[in-house]
Design an enzyme around this catalytic site. Sequence first.
Site, PDB file in Angstrom:
ATOM      1  N   LYS A 114       0.816  -1.216   0.000  1.00 58.18           N
ATOM      2  CA  LYS A 114       0.000   0.000   0.000  1.00 58.18           C
ATOM      3  C   LYS A 114       0.845   1.259   0.000  1.00 58.18           C
ATOM      4  O   LYS A 114       0.438   2.277  -0.553  1.00 58.18           O
ATOM      5  CB  LYS A 114      -0.985  -0.004   1.173  1.00 58.18           C
ATOM      6  CG  LYS A 114      -2.013  -1.118   1.024  1.00 58.18           C
ATOM      7  CD  LYS A 114      -3.332  -0.867   1.746  1.00 58.18           C
ATOM      8  CE  LYS A 114      -4.333  -1.930   1.322  1.00 58.18           C
ATOM      9  NZ  LYS A 114      -5.557  -1.976   2.082  1.00 58.18           N
ATOM     10  N   LYS A 197      -5.027 -10.400  -7.358  1.00 52.81           N
ATOM     11  CA  LYS A 197      -6.271 -10.671  -6.629  1.00 52.81           C
ATOM     12  C   LYS A 197      -7.373  -9.683  -7.006  1.00 52.81           C
ATOM     13  O   LYS A 197      -7.093  -8.536  -7.347  1.00 52.81           O
ATOM     14  CB  LYS A 197      -6.027 -10.739  -5.110  1.00 52.81           C
ATOM     15  CG  LYS A 197      -6.039  -9.447  -4.392  1.00 52.81           C
ATOM     16  CD  LYS A 197      -6.145  -9.654  -2.869  1.00 52.81           C
ATOM     17  CE  LYS A 197      -6.506  -8.312  -2.253  1.00 52.81           C
ATOM     18  NZ  LYS A 197      -7.017  -8.325  -0.918  1.00 52.81           N
ATOM     19  N   LYS A 200     -10.914  -3.959  -4.834  1.00 49.77           N
ATOM     20  CA  LYS A 200     -11.635  -2.728  -5.152  1.00 49.77           C
ATOM     21  C   LYS A 200     -10.680  -1.668  -5.673  1.00 49.77           C
ATOM     22  O   LYS A 200     -11.105  -0.693  -6.265  1.00 49.77           O
ATOM     23  CB  LYS A 200     -12.406  -2.223  -3.947  1.00 49.77           C
ATOM     24  CG  LYS A 200     -11.552  -1.831  -2.778  1.00 49.77           C
ATOM     25  CD  LYS A 200     -12.404  -1.446  -1.595  1.00 49.77           C
ATOM     26  CE  LYS A 200     -11.672  -1.713  -0.292  1.00 49.77           C
ATOM     27  NZ  LYS A 200     -12.361  -2.620   0.572  1.00 49.77           N
TER      28      LYS A 200
HETATM   29  P1  ADP Z   1      -9.699  -5.114  -1.011  1.00 54.06           P
HETATM   30  O1  ADP Z   1      -8.530  -6.018  -1.224  1.00 54.06           O
HETATM   31  O2  ADP Z   1     -10.666  -5.153  -2.148  1.00 54.06           O
HETATM   32  O3  ADP Z   1      -9.278  -3.721  -0.624  1.00 54.06           O
HETATM   33  P2  ADP Z   1     -10.223  -5.562   1.794  1.00 54.06           P
HETATM   34  O4  ADP Z   1      -8.760  -5.471   2.016  1.00 54.06           O
HETATM   35  O5  ADP Z   1     -11.091  -4.498   2.369  1.00 54.06           O
HETATM   36  O6  ADP Z   1     -10.498  -5.712   0.224  1.00 54.06           O
HETATM   37  O7  ADP Z   1     -10.699  -6.970   2.320  1.00 54.06           O
HETATM   38  C1  ADP Z   1     -11.827  -7.256   3.117  1.00 54.06           C
HETATM   39  C2  ADP Z   1     -11.904  -8.748   3.364  1.00 54.06           C
HETATM   40  O8  ADP Z   1     -12.108  -9.445   2.125  1.00 54.06           O
HETATM   41  C3  ADP Z   1     -10.635  -9.372   3.975  1.00 54.06           C
HETATM   42  O9  ADP Z   1     -10.980 -10.398   4.876  1.00 54.06           O
HETATM   43  C4  ADP Z   1      -9.929  -9.941   2.783  1.00 54.06           C
HETATM   44  O10 ADP Z   1      -9.084 -11.015   3.139  1.00 54.06           O
HETATM   45  C5  ADP Z   1     -11.072 -10.383   1.885  1.00 54.06           C
HETATM   46  N1  ADP Z   1     -10.706 -10.310   0.477  1.00 54.06           N
HETATM   47  C6  ADP Z   1     -10.432  -9.183  -0.237  1.00 54.06           C
HETATM   48  N2  ADP Z   1     -10.156  -9.468  -1.516  1.00 54.06           N
HETATM   49  C7  ADP Z   1     -10.250 -10.817  -1.624  1.00 54.06           C
HETATM   50  C8  ADP Z   1     -10.089 -11.736  -2.712  1.00 54.06           C
HETATM   51  N3  ADP Z   1      -9.765 -11.322  -3.932  1.00 54.06           N
HETATM   52  N4  ADP Z   1     -10.276 -13.043  -2.475  1.00 54.06           N
HETATM   53  C9  ADP Z   1     -10.614 -13.483  -1.243  1.00 54.06           C
HETATM   54  N5  ADP Z   1     -10.791 -12.678  -0.183  1.00 54.06           N
HETATM   55  C10 ADP Z   1     -10.618 -11.361  -0.357  1.00 54.06           C
END
Ligand code: ADP
Length: 334
Positions: A114, A197, A200
């Site tokens: 990040k 992955k 968002k």
């Molecule tokens: P992002 O990566 O979209 O910013 P967050 O970090 O807010 O999402 O993640 C919120 C939750 O969703 C966490 O528990 C994270 O491990 C899970 N998560 C986020 N992206 C994925 C993904 N591509 N596959 C599986 N779990 C995910």
Amino acid sequence: MRVLSGIQPTGNLHLGNYLGAIRNWVKMQDEMDAESQCFFFLADMHSITVHEGREQRIRNVRDMAAALVAAGIDPDRSVLFNQARVPAHAELCWLLNGTARIGWLNRMTQFKDKAGKDREGASVGLFVYPVLQAADILLYQATHVPVGEDQKQHLELCRDIATKFNTDFSADVFTLPAPIIPKESARIMSLRDGTAKMSKSDPSDLSRINLTDDDDAIMAKVKKAKSDQDMLPETAEGLAGRPEAGNLVGILATMTGRTTDAVCAEFAGKGFGAFKPVLGEVLVETLRPIRQRFLELRTEDAALDAILDKGAAKAATAAEPTLRAAYDAMGLMR
Ligand code: ADP
Ligand code: TRP
């Protein structure tokens, strides 16, 4: 059993969040026995690491609360709240800042990702983010923390902080939590790149399926998803070295509660032209009711605020004994 997890209220929920985290929260909530309790919260104090205007931040918290309720979190059975309404999180974070080591935080891959190249320009909040996360978990003596694979390192850090605190102050203040990482859907990958992955923060909206996408958008994204020219293999082994194919098969397997082997067996010898409409249909049917509930709920601000107020009161009561024990172990008189 004390189950606890959090999600940052930034941007919309996507399929990765739903399959990697939220769906498992709902499952754990629904399987709870009378002695167990679930805590789910919106990590709005963590979200200060992302710049956002006041109005947008308020909206984001309500939207994420609506999304969680729409996905099946029941505020009568689980404690649902936002961090900022429970000051104990910030207080315990400060106490744990005395225990966490800079060397430990330097190893956190999420910070490195990040912060990017400009580490000196990153906020202190982003650096100590995992300490606040440890406080979130330890405050409630959580035993089980359902998260996606990417949070594993933060959970290990949380255990290290808890162990060092308990040892340094010769007090058994904190319970060591275990991460609960789903096997099948721990990492849902981007629809445009099977090695990144689904997130968002991906600039391409085609890379993810959002909870707010309508039926047509979902189907169009699945049809445009990157795949390959080969046929589907008979077993999951045949997906090795085919990240996009593996991701799409994995999503269908998770959505339908089957193994990837079972999905391969069904489609063996067929191409993605046959596979994608089936996957699209399953996604459309599963996500439609969640989206509809979400769109209704998100217009009911007063009801959402009432849910969060009630949850915060319960959370504050549950957090108080641990917070008091931590102050006391350190010889800080409140
Ligand atoms: P992002 O990566 O979209 O910013 P967050 O970090 O807010 O999402 O993640 C919120 C939750 O969703 C966490 O528990 C994270 O491990 C899970 N998560 C986020 N992206 C994925 C993904 N591509 N596959 C599986 N779990 C995910
Ligand atoms: N860091 C988590 C994420 O990015 C969100 C989070 C904050 C969390 N505090 C937590 C998850 C405590 C589990 C437990 O997804």
